[in-house]
Design an enzyme around this catalytic site. Structure first.
Site, PDB file in Angstrom:
ATOM      1  N   HIS A 124       0.668  -1.148   0.092  1.00 46.08           N
ATOM      2  CA  HIS A 124      -0.074   0.002   0.057  1.00 46.08           C
ATOM      3  C   HIS A 124       0.866   1.338  -0.013  1.00 46.08           C
ATOM      4  CE1 HIS A 124      -4.216   1.773   0.955  1.00 46.08           C
ATOM      5  NE2 HIS A 124      -3.363   2.679   0.888  1.00 46.08           N
ATOM      6  N   HIS A 172     -10.060   0.587  -1.840  1.00 46.82           N
ATOM      7  CA  HIS A 172     -10.112   1.146  -0.864  1.00 46.82           C
ATOM      8  C   HIS A 172     -11.215   0.947   0.075  1.00 46.82           C
ATOM      9  CE1 HIS A 172      -6.083   2.881  -1.866  1.00 46.82           C
ATOM     10  NE2 HIS A 172      -6.140   3.855  -1.053  1.00 46.82           N
ATOM     11  N   GLU A 175     -11.714   2.547   6.052  1.00 46.81           N
ATOM     12  CA  GLU A 175     -10.630   3.557   6.802  1.00 46.81           C
ATOM     13  C   GLU A 175     -11.891   4.451   7.242  1.00 46.81           C
ATOM     14  OE1 GLU A 175      -6.697   5.771   6.542  1.00 46.81           O
ATOM     15  OE2 GLU A 175      -8.129   5.826   4.603  1.00 46.81           O
ATOM     16  N   ASP A 210       1.088   7.041   2.030  1.00 41.22           N
ATOM     17  CA  ASP A 210       1.600   8.326   1.508  1.00 41.22           C
ATOM     18  C   ASP A 210       2.627   8.735   2.443  1.00 41.22           C
ATOM     19  OD1 ASP A 210      -0.175   8.728  -0.731  1.00 41.22           O
ATOM     20  OD2 ASP A 210      -1.539   8.528   0.868  1.00 41.22           O
TER      21      ASP A 210
END
Length: 345
Positions: free
Chosen positions: A15, A199, A202, A281
């Protein structure tokens, strides 16, 4: 306390977003080269303070991401990003990387989605040769765009199946749009034999995970961590062998959990879930691959055997070749068999 260095533990990284993999120093250098003004949160206040608790918070996050994307102006910039991402993963014990990219975000500047995909795959081959890290690509659609755009990207991904592209994803704010409307795109990718990795779980909870499973036939869930809120759903995920790409540092940075001790990794492990820790990220969250293992070790007092189990799990969740998985498994066993060292807390 004596324990083994997580940076030398072999791992698969599943990821990692393309733009978000950029080094902060590279962002600053490229921005200065082209006179691009960066917001303070990407300069002296880096890493930025983020929250996605509401749409305004996600908009601020997305704006920073778009600013970072804008500094990639030339093929050499792209080549540098991929090479540096590979170098950083190798330094963190990476043996296999599946980097996720949405070609439509770069199409206007690099000659279209096909031309940009060709460029990325060429850069991936080059970085792999130079660093020894095996790398594959997951092409991801943006859920804030029309589902027909996702179908275009799914067909593109299918054309490159077996030639460097291993999966198809769906990214951006999972609260936006209707996930079921992307089922057609995922059906195209499924027919092409690609791994399906949207995704989910989350910013939204168990009900959205069910949509990803039922409508998109997810093989892996980007995040999926909130499956811990529903034991019946978690049992279903474990039974179906659906893997979870858990990104602890970004979960906390975006306000999904208040702190690292609240990330329900122990519950997921106890349920028998297949888990791959990921950095998401690093450019925006300030933590790379080994940092995810280190923070979870500290937050939950995980022993080295548990960390080794997470590393094995990351390869089990990957599309890495069988021989690479076997070699990495032996190296994980060697890591665990080596005597621990006195490491700083």
């Amino acid at each position: 306390m004596a324990h083994r260095d997580v940076r030398t533990l072999p791992k698969a990284h599943l990821h990692l977003h393309f733009t978000g993999s950029m080094r902060h120093a590279t962002l600053l250098e490229l921005a200065e080269r082209d006179g691009i003004a960066l917001p303070d949160s990407l300069v002296e206040d880096w890493p930025p303070r983020l929250s996605a608790a509401d749409e305004k918070g996600w908009f601020r996050f997305q704006r920073l991401y778009d600013v970072a994307r804008s500094v990639l102006r030339t093929p050499d910039d792209v080549r540098r990003l991929v090479l540096e991402a590979a170098e950083d993963d190798v330094a963190d014990g990476g043996r296999w990387l599946e980097i996720q990219v949405d070609p439509s975000g770069y199409a206007a500047r690099f000659g279209g989605i096909t031309a940009f995909t060709d460029l990325v795959l060429d850069c991936v081959r080059d970085a792999s040769e130079r660093t020894g890290l095996a790398i594959a690509v997951v092409i991801a659609a943006n859920r804030t765009r029309h589902p027909l755009d996702a179908r275009t990207l799914a067909r593109l991904a299918g054309q490159y199946a077996g030639r460097g592209v291993v999966g198809f994803g769906l990214s951006n704010d999972e609260r936006r749009g209707r996930t079921s409307e992307f089922a057609g795109a995922f059906a195209i990718a499924e027919r092409a034999g690609l791994l399906l990795a949207p995704h989910g779980g989350e910013l939204l909870g168990p009900e959205h995970i069910r949509v990803c499973l039922d409508e998109l036939h997810a093989d892996r869930l980007g995040h999926g961590v909130r499956a811990a809120e529903d034991p019946e759903l978690l049992d279903r995920i474990v039974g179906a062998g659906v893997a979870l790409e858990v990104c602890p540092v970004s979960n906390v940075a975006l306000g999904v959990y208040s702190d690292l001790t609240s990330v329900p990794l122990p519950q997921l492990i106890a349920a028998g879930a297949t888990i791959a820790l990921g950095a998401d990220d690093p450019l925006l969250f300030g933590s790379r691959l080994a940092g995810q293992y280190a923070t979870m070790r500290a937050a939950h007092e995980l022993d080295d055997a548990t960390l080794a189990g997470l590393a094995r799990s990351s390869f089990a969740a990957s599309r890495a070749p069988a021989e690479l998985v076997a070699q990495a498994t032996r190296e994980i066993d060697d890591w665990l068999a080596a005597p621990p060292e006195m490491m700083p807390r």
